[in-house]
Design a protein around this motif. Structure first.
Motif, PDB file in Angstrom:
ATOM      1  N   SER A  43     -18.676  20.192  17.791  1.00  0.00           N
ATOM      2  CA  SER A  43     -17.580  21.027  18.271  1.00  0.00           C
ATOM      3  C   SER A  43     -17.328  22.214  17.345  1.00  0.00           C
ATOM      4  N   ARG A  47     -12.873  19.720  21.577  1.00  0.00           N
ATOM      5  CA  ARG A  47     -13.756  18.639  22.006  1.00  0.00           C
ATOM      6  C   ARG A  47     -15.199  19.141  21.877  1.00  0.00           C
ATOM      7  N   GLY A  52     -16.751  19.051  32.484  1.00  0.00           N
ATOM      8  CA  GLY A  52     -15.518  18.847  33.221  1.00  0.00           C
ATOM      9  C   GLY A  52     -14.281  19.394  32.541  1.00  0.00           C
ATOM     10  N   VAL A  53     -14.452  20.250  31.551  1.00  0.00           N
ATOM     11  CA  VAL A  53     -13.338  20.826  30.794  1.00  0.00           C
ATOM     12  C   VAL A  53     -13.512  22.333  30.728  1.00  0.00           C
ATOM     13  N   THR A  54     -12.389  23.077  30.772  1.00  0.00           N
ATOM     14  CA  THR A  54     -12.402  24.521  30.573  1.00  0.00           C
ATOM     15  C   THR A  54     -11.628  24.846  29.307  1.00  0.00           C
ATOM     16  N   LEU A  55     -12.269  25.587  28.405  1.00  0.00           N
ATOM     17  CA  LEU A  55     -11.665  25.966  27.136  1.00  0.00           C
ATOM     18  C   LEU A  55     -11.701  27.484  26.992  1.00  0.00           C
ATOM     19  N   TYR A  59      -6.686  24.866  26.235  1.00  0.00           N
ATOM     20  CA  TYR A  59      -7.235  24.273  27.451  1.00  0.00           C
ATOM     21  C   TYR A  59      -6.781  25.077  28.658  1.00  0.00           C
ATOM     22  N   ASP A  73      -7.210  24.916  33.171  1.00  0.00           N
ATOM     23  CA  ASP A  73      -7.386  23.858  34.159  1.00  0.00           C
ATOM     24  C   ASP A  73      -8.846  23.428  34.229  1.00  0.00           C
ATOM     25  N   PRO A  74      -9.114  22.150  34.492  1.00  0.00           N
ATOM     26  CA  PRO A  74     -10.512  21.696  34.553  1.00  0.00           C
ATOM     27  C   PRO A  74     -11.242  22.333  35.733  1.00  0.00           C
TER      28      PRO A  74
END
Length: 317
Positions: free
Chosen positions: A28, A48, A68-71, A82, A84-85
Motif C-alpha cells: 500500500s 488499503r 472493489g474500492v475507489t480511492l 475513500y 463510493d465503491p
C-alpha cells in the motif's frame, strides 16, 4: 509521476498456472517521482493495498479503482480518501471528461448489469450509469472524448471472432444524453483502442496487430477514414522493441500501446527503442515531451524490477 501499491510476490509468466499473491506480499506504500530533479519522495500509504485496477488524474487527485474500492490521493494535501465503491469490476479504460471520469468496459455482455460504462464524479465520489450504448453484445470497446462528445468504438461478436487479421468495427457518438450510430470502420484488430488527438479520432496500431499495421484515423462525424503509415519495423523481429501500455497523447506523438508511436502532423510513425531492462513496464506516463517508464517484470520473468527509463522521441518528420 505517482506510483502506489503492487506486490512483492514473484511474477507469473504468461499461460503459467500461478497462485495469486499472498496477503503478506501486498503493498500500500507509494512514491512520487520528479523528472526535473530525478528524485523520489515517499507519499503516505494508501488506506488499503492496491493491486491491479485503474488510475486516472482528475485534475487535482489521483483516482484509483482497485479490488472493489475507489480511492483518491491529493498530492498537495498528502492525503487519501475513500470514494463510493465501483459498481462494476470489468473496467479496462478511463476517459477524463468535463462531467467526470468515465470508466469503460472492454465488452458489453448480454447478461444484465455486465459490461456497462459508468461516470465517476471525483468531487463528491459518486457513480452514475452511462446511457446504454446502441449495440448488442460486443467486444473491443473503446471510448474517446473530443472535448464535447463521447465517441464509442465497438466490435460485434461475429467480427471479434476473426479480428486477429482485422475486421470491421462500429462507431457511435453520445450527444444530448443519447447514443447515435455513425458508421462502420475499416478493419480493426483485438483490443485496438482509439483516442482524440490533434482534432481527429485515431485508432493507432495495436500491440495485437500483425507487424504493426491497421492504424486509422477519421474526422469526428465523417465516414472518410485514412490509414496510418506502416511503422518501419522488420516483420520478422517480432516487435521486440519496448512495449508500452496505452497512455494516449503527448505533445507531438500518440502512444496507443505497443512499440509504435503515431504522429498526424506530419503523418508519421516511430518505433520506441528497446528497453530490455523492463520487459513489461508497470507504469508509463508522458512528462512534457518525454516518456517515462518504470517498474514491472524483468526479462525472463525472473523477478520484479524497480528501475525507470526516460526517452524523448525525435520530432515527427
Amino acid at each position: 509521476m505517482l506510483v502506489v501499491g503492487g506486490t512483492t510476490g514473484p511474477p507469473c509468466p504468461p499461460t503459467a498456472d500461478c497462485a495469486g499473491p499472498s496477503d503478506d506480499t501486498l503493498r500500500s506504500d507509494g512514491a512520487a517521482y520528479d523528472p526535473a530533479t530525478d528524485t523520489w519522495q515517499a507519499i503516505p500509504a494508501a488506506p488499503r493495498p492496491v493491486v491491479g485496477g485503474l488510475a486516472a488524474w482528475s485534475g487535482t487527485e489521483m483516482v484509483v479503482v482497485t479490488g472493489g474500492v475507489t480511492l483518491a490521493y491529493d498530492p498537495l494535501g498528502e492525503s487519501w480518501r475513500y470514494l463510493d465503491p465501483p459498481p462494476d469490476g470489468g473496467f479496462n479504460q478511463t476517459v477524463v471528461t468535463d462531467q467526470g471520469i468515465v470508466f469503460g468496459s472492454y465488452d458489453k455482455r448480454p447478461r444484465s448489469g455486465m459490461g456497462s460504462d459508468w461516470l465517476l464524479d471525483p468531487l463528491v465520489g459518486t457513480w452514475l450509469p452511462m446511457p446504454a450504448d446502441p449495440f448488442g453484445e460486443s467486444y473491443d470497446r473503446s471510448l474517446a472524448w473530443d472535448g464535447e462528445r463521447l465517441w464509442l468504438l465497438s466490435m460485434s461478436v461475429a467480427n471479434h471472432s476473426k479480428a486477429y487479421g482485422g475486421a470491421a468495427s462500429r462507431v457511435a457518438v453520445l450527444e444530448d444524453g443519447a447514443w447515435r450510430v455513425v458508421s462502420a470502420t475499416p478493419p480493426m484488430v483485438y483490443g485496438q483502442q482509439w483516442w482524440f488527438f490533434e482534432g481527429l479520432l485515431v485508432a493507432p496500431v495495436s500491440p495485437a496487430s500483425p507487424n504493426a499495421r491497421l492504424g486509422v484515423f477519421v474526422t469526428p462525424g465523417s465516414t472518410e477514414w485514412s490509414s496510418i503509415p506502416i511503422a518501419a519495423v522488420d516483420p520478422d523481429d517480432g516487435l521486440q522493441e519496448c512495449t508500452l501500455p496505452p497512455i494516449g497523447p503527448g505533445p507531438e506523438w500518440l502512444a496507443g500501446g505497443g512499440p509504435v508511436l503515431t504522429s498526424l502532423d506530419p503523418l508519421a510513425t516511430t518505433v520506441v527503442p528497446p528497453c530490455a531492462q523492463l520487459a513489461l513496464p508497470d507504469v508509463a506516463v508522458w512528462s512534457g515531451d518525454q516518456l517515462i517508464i518504470w517498474g514491472g517484470i524483468a526479462a525472463g520473468y525472473e523477478d520484479n524490477v524497480n528501475i525507470g527509463l526516460t526517452w524523448r522521441p525525435p520530432p515527427p518528420s
